[in-house]
Design an enzyme around this catalytic site. Structure first.
Site, PDB file in Angstrom:
ATOM      1  N   GLU A 109       0.815  -1.223   0.000  1.00  0.00           N
ATOM      2  CA  GLU A 109       0.000   0.000   0.000  1.00  0.00           C
ATOM      3  C   GLU A 109       0.851   1.276   0.000  1.00  0.00           C
ATOM      4  O   GLU A 109       0.314   2.389  -0.154  1.00  0.00           O
ATOM      5  CB  GLU A 109      -0.924   0.019   1.227  1.00  0.00           C
ATOM      6  CG  GLU A 109      -2.155  -0.859   1.129  1.00  0.00           C
ATOM      7  CD  GLU A 109      -1.857  -2.346   1.222  1.00  0.00           C
ATOM      8  OE1 GLU A 109      -0.935  -2.724   1.979  1.00  0.00           O
ATOM      9  OE2 GLU A 109      -2.520  -3.138   0.522  1.00  0.00           O
TER      10      GLU A 109
ATOM     11  N   HIS B  20       4.714 -14.947  -2.890  1.00  0.00           N
ATOM     12  CA  HIS B  20       4.089 -13.696  -2.451  1.00  0.00           C
ATOM     13  C   HIS B  20       5.133 -12.605  -2.221  1.00  0.00           C
ATOM     14  O   HIS B  20       4.931 -11.434  -2.591  1.00  0.00           O
ATOM     15  CB  HIS B  20       3.306 -13.970  -1.153  1.00  0.00           C
ATOM     16  CG  HIS B  20       2.437 -12.845  -0.725  1.00  0.00           C
ATOM     17  ND1 HIS B  20       1.286 -12.482  -1.393  1.00  0.00           N
ATOM     18  CD2 HIS B  20       2.536 -11.994   0.321  1.00  0.00           C
ATOM     19  CE1 HIS B  20       0.723 -11.465  -0.783  1.00  0.00           C
ATOM     20  NE2 HIS B  20       1.460 -11.146   0.262  1.00  0.00           N
TER      21      HIS B  20
HETATM   22  N1  INI Z   1       3.475  -6.740   3.689  1.00  0.00           N
HETATM   23  C1  INI Z   1       4.653  -6.309   4.190  1.00  0.00           C
HETATM   24  O1  INI Z   1       4.835  -5.102   4.387  1.00  0.00           O
HETATM   25  N2  INI Z   1       5.629  -7.205   4.495  1.00  0.00           N
HETATM   26  C2  INI Z   1       5.472  -8.546   4.293  1.00  0.00           C
HETATM   27  O2  INI Z   1       6.417  -9.313   4.611  1.00  0.00           O
HETATM   28  C3  INI Z   1       4.244  -9.018   3.759  1.00  0.00           C
HETATM   29  N3  INI Z   1       4.040 -10.424   3.545  1.00  0.00           N
HETATM   30  O3  INI Z   1       4.940 -11.204   3.817  1.00  0.00           O
HETATM   31  O4  INI Z   1       2.978 -10.832   3.105  1.00  0.00           O
HETATM   32  C4  INI Z   1       3.234  -8.076   3.455  1.00  0.00           C
HETATM   33  N4  INI Z   1       2.043  -8.439   2.939  1.00  0.00           N
HETATM   34  C5  INI Z   1       0.887  -7.587   2.943  1.00  0.00           C
HETATM   35  C6  INI Z   1       0.819  -6.673   1.738  1.00  0.00           C
HETATM   36  O5  INI Z   1       1.811  -5.681   1.793  1.00  0.00           O
HETATM   37  C7  INI Z   1      -0.541  -5.964   1.661  1.00  0.00           C
HETATM   38  O6  INI Z   1      -0.727  -5.183   2.821  1.00  0.00           O
HETATM   39  C8  INI Z   1      -1.707  -6.930   1.530  1.00  0.00           C
HETATM   40  O7  INI Z   1      -1.505  -7.816   0.453  1.00  0.00           O
HETATM   41  C9  INI Z   1      -3.035  -6.153   1.293  1.00  0.00           C
HETATM   42  O8  INI Z   1      -3.004  -5.455   0.056  1.00  0.00           O
END
Ligand code: INI
Length: 169
Positions: free
Chosen positions: A63, A93
């Site tokens: 975001e 991911h």
């Molecule tokens: N977001 C992060 O900032 N760090 C991470 O390690 C992470 N992992 O591992 O999934 C992560 N996922 C969430 C992503 O940034 C979004 O907030 C989510 O997909 C909603 O759009």
């Protein structure tokens, strides 16, 4: 450095009078708060007024670009800092989040012309992230605060050199 006939723009890391926004991801919160502390302390230590620093929390690194763009579009800030950490898991991911935040931040900087410093850690594990958030390998928040100040000073120096102070002036 070197030939005095060559025009150069010395690095200026004086943050007095500059306004900053910091976008920070809540995901991996213990890392984020360490990065944020490093960035804040550096901006203030370099002369920024605490009132001239605004912090926007977002859910995760993915975001960050959207919030950074909204902040940049207000034209209230000389530079924007982005902070977060993406830690590799067992699925692809990680790569998608990393690509999204790096491409997105680059596009905001390109489209708005406002410096956006990139302080999102991308690591294999939590220990690597902690090492870079005030541990053995320093604090990325400190590094990108200095980069943000320097870029906020450099761009006007390039466009209006007659109004520019010298190094760290
Ligand atoms: N977001 C992060 O900032 N760090 C991470 O390690 C992470 N992992 O591992 O999934 C992560 N996922 C969430 C992503 O940034 C979004 O907030 C989510 O997909 C909603 O759009």
């Amino acid at each position: 450095m070197g030939d005095s006939r060559v025009r150069s723009f010395p690095a200026n890391r004086n943050a007095e009078g500059l306004r900053f926004a910091i976008v920070v991801a809540r995901f991996n919160h213990p890392i984020s708060v360490r990065l944020l502390r490093g960035a804040n302390e550096t901006l203030v230590g370099r002369g920024a007024a605490p009132d001239d620093i605004e912090v926007a929390w977002v859910p995760g690194a993915f975001e960050i670009p959207q919030a950074a763009r909204a902040l940049a579009n207000t034209e209230r800030y000389h530079a924007i800092l982005t902070l977060g950490s993406v830690i590799r898991g067992g699925t692809p991911h990680f790569d998608y989040v990393c690509d999204g935040v790096t491409d997105g931040v680059r596009e905001v900087m390109r489209d708005t012309g406002i410096p956006v410093a990139f302080g999102v850690l991308t690591t294999d594990d939590v220990d690597q992230a902690l090492d870079r958030a005030g541990g053995a390998h320093g604090n990325k928040g400190v590094d990108i605060a200095l980069a943000a100040i320097e870029m906020a000073r450099l761009l006007p120096a390039i466009t209006s050199p007659e109004k520019t102070l010298g190094a760290d002036g």
